[in-house]
Write an enzyme that holds these catalytic residues in place. Structure first.
Site, mmCIF file in Angstrom:
data_model
loop_
_atom_site.group_PDB
_atom_site.id
_atom_site.type_symbol
_atom_site.label_atom_id
_atom_site.label_comp_id
_atom_site.label_asym_id
_atom_site.label_seq_id
_atom_site.Cartn_x
_atom_site.Cartn_y
_atom_site.Cartn_z
ATOM 1 N N TYR A 91 0.853 -1.192 0.000
ATOM 2 C CA TYR A 91 0.000 0.000 0.000
ATOM 3 C C TYR A 91 0.890 1.244 0.000
ATOM 4 O O TYR A 91 1.793 1.347 -0.798
ATOM 5 C CB TYR A 91 -1.011 -0.065 1.160
ATOM 6 C CG TYR A 91 -2.128 0.923 0.987
ATOM 7 C CD1 TYR A 91 -2.956 0.871 -0.126
ATOM 8 C CD2 TYR A 91 -2.326 1.946 1.895
ATOM 9 C CE1 TYR A 91 -3.950 1.807 -0.337
ATOM 10 C CE2 TYR A 91 -3.322 2.880 1.708
ATOM 11 C CZ TYR A 91 -4.130 2.809 0.591
ATOM 12 O OH TYR A 91 -5.109 3.745 0.378
ATOM 13 N N LYS A 164 -6.312 -1.296 -1.053
ATOM 14 C CA LYS A 164 -7.134 -1.069 0.138
ATOM 15 C C LYS A 164 -7.753 -2.383 0.618
ATOM 16 O O LYS A 164 -7.806 -2.670 1.818
ATOM 17 C CB LYS A 164 -8.242 -0.070 -0.211
ATOM 18 C CG LYS A 164 -8.642 0.835 0.920
ATOM 19 C CD LYS A 164 -7.655 1.975 1.043
ATOM 20 C CE LYS A 164 -8.034 2.953 2.100
ATOM 21 N NZ LYS A 164 -7.158 4.118 2.154
#
Length: 545
Positions: A91, A164
């Protein structure tokens, strides 16, 4: 395609070398794999060792994505055993170059749904095709107009939804077979993409206005029809659309916008943590939000709602807030105010020197904030003068420079600690090393939305709540209190990412309890711990039929 190849190419079913000899015979896999039958621990060691051998950054992420594309269980087993190390790789911050190069290095769609505003009639079919019979309960959807600190990236932005959802599973145990990343392709204003022969999205300027909102409405309606219990998470929409879309649906279905609400919740949790250290009251704080865009207004609104829950009237609560943007302090007559900003602007008559309040230091000296949060992406904006001016007016200044990536941070923690002689309570939006000052080690909390949205999502799904309201969001923020030992000198205001997997359960249980207390939970749901445990998926192999 043979049964063997359909299994080995299905990342939700594939075990690779961990298929037992009995499974290989039963599933027609004999001869398709090396003879050694491995455990998931052996496979994970190979994956981790190979990951460490790759050049740091994007190439490491590309390797991990190859594992993700091949074997979801193994990928998440490795993630869950190295979560603090791997979170920045899968991420933020490595997601940014991965988005920029998405079309260039594209190999597989990674079970995402790609919806085009030019093919609105195909939305329902597209969702069904991408789900391929899976029982989808969580969607992260983006139109990618406002990605992180890098802006408009069109279809490339689907990577943000994929990333996500990885965090949802790694941190909170959301079943990866029950999630769906969705790209809402409405064009892009990024000229680099429009002129790139490899770009995979619509080659047209962004669509706005009624056609855009009709497209979003069609998506939401189709998603709720195809997946009746789905929880919708909107991500990285543009400043003008994010709040409007959230307001359109938040009183009707379970929906969440991480940029509007997630940053606000984690900052609220950080402020509550700071006040646990300073022993001050929330309702005594004066808030200065530097950067009054989507995230900044989400933060102001979350703090305001907490003030209201603490018993202050609307008028009393709003007196505690000041917004600073590029123009300086925002007043009633400031041109170009957004609907979100207007409730918090000030009157010029409040200040003898209103016309001079065009820079941050002048505003700080005039309003004496006790909490200053930066979402400006204006590097170095919290100067020594600004920080010292703030520290002169409050004993324990709460200062959160949360813009990211690192090159956009408003101030570095070591400077803030030094300039305030160790009195500041600091959180950043990026991982920050501890700061040594006058014999004390100051641990810097990370105001990372990953502290909030995975546990919130787990609680929303476990409770089957009809809505995600302010009370539920507040419960999520308060649940992070008590995890850090605030009695230790230099204690962090937020728990570390290394504890993420444990406190997501705490957070989820608090969310379920709030839904139960408000009468929003699904029928028969009475035990937060039980339903949270039942909702969690574990990265371990099961017998294949």
């Amino acid at each position: 395609m043979s049964n063997a190849w359909s299994i080995l190419n299905n990342p939700f079913k594939n075990k690779g070398t961990a298929f037992t000899n009995e499974e290989r015979k039963r599933l027609g896999l004999v001869g398709t794999l090396p003879v050694e039958v491995e455990t998931i621990e052996q496979q994970a060691k190979r994956v981790y060792d190979e990951y460490k051998n790759r050049p740091e950054g994007l190439q490491q992420r590309q390797y991990l994505m190859e594992v993700f594309d091949t074997n979801r269980t193994l990928f998440y087993y490795v993630m869950q055993h190295h979560i603090e190390e791997l979170m920045p790789i899968i991420y933020d911050p490595i997601i940014a170059p991965a988005i920029e190069k998405y079309s260039e290095i594209f190999q597989r769609p990674q079970e995402a749904a790609f919806l085009s505003i030019d093919n609105e009639d195909d939305i329902k079919e597209s969702l069904k095709n991408a789900a391929a019979g899976r029982n989808v309960k969580l969607i992260v959807a983006t139109d990618a107009e406002g990605i992180l600190g890098i802006g408009d990236w069109g279809t490339n932005g689907v990577n943000i939804a994929i990333g996500k959802l990885m965090v949802y599973t790694a941190a909170a145990g959301i079943d990866p077979s029950e999630v769906l990343p969705v790209s809402l392709d409405v064009g892009t204003n990024n000229e680099t993409l429009l002129n790139d022969p490899l770009y995979l999205g619509l080659r047209k300027k962004r669509v706005y206005g009624d056609k855009y909102y009709h497209f979003v409405d069609s998506f939401v309606a189709a998603a709720r029809e195809v997946f009746p219990d789905v929880y919708l998470h909107f991500e990285d929409f543009g400043r003008d659309n994010a709040t409007k879309i959230l307001k359109q649906y938040q009183d009707k279905i379970p929906v969440f916008n991480d940029d509007v609400q997630g940053t606000g919740i984690v900052c609220l949790a950080g402020v509550l943590g700071a006040l646990n250290i300073s022993k001050q009251k929330f309702t005594d704080q004066v808030f200065l939000t530097y950067g009054a865009g989507t995230a900044g207004m989400g933060i102001a609104n979350m703090m305001y709602r907490e003030m209201r829950m603490e018993g202050l009237s609307e008028e009393e609560a709003k007196k505690h807030f000041y917004l600073v943007d590029k123009q300086g302090l925002l007043f009633e007559d400031t041109p170009g105010l957004t609907p979100e900003q207007k409730p918090f602007v000030r009157k010029r008559s409040e200040f003898a020197n209103a016309d001079e309040l065009t820079n941050l230091e002048a505003v700080v000296k005039a309003v004496h904030p006790s909490v200053m949060i930066g979402t400006s992406t204006n590097p170095g904006a919290f100067t020594e003068g600004v920080v010292k001016a703030m520290a002169a007016g409050t004993e324990r200044p709460i200062i959160f420079p949360i813009s990211n990536p690192t090159k956009l941070i408003e101030a570095h923690p070591e400077d803030i600690i030094k300039w305030t002689e160790g009195r500041a309570l600091v959180a950043t939006g990026i991982p920050s090393a501890p700061v040594e000052y006058n014999g004390v080690t100051y641990h810097i909390g990370q105001a990372n939305n990953a502290l909030i949205y995975p546990g919130l999502g787990l609680g929303v799904l476990a409770s089957k709540t009809r809505l995600v309201n302010d009370e539920i969001l507040s419960a999520a923020a308060h649940s992070l209190g008590g995890i850090v030992d605030t009695s230790k000198p230099g204690a962090a205001v937020l728990p570390p990412i290394s504890m993420l997997q444990s406190f997501t359960k705490t957070e989820a249980r608090a969310v379920v309890q709030s839904a139960i207390d408000q009468g929003l939970a699904g029928e028969g749901i009475t035990d937060p711990a039980k339903v949270t445990e039942e909702m969690q998926w574990t990265a371990e192999y099961t017998n294949e039929d």
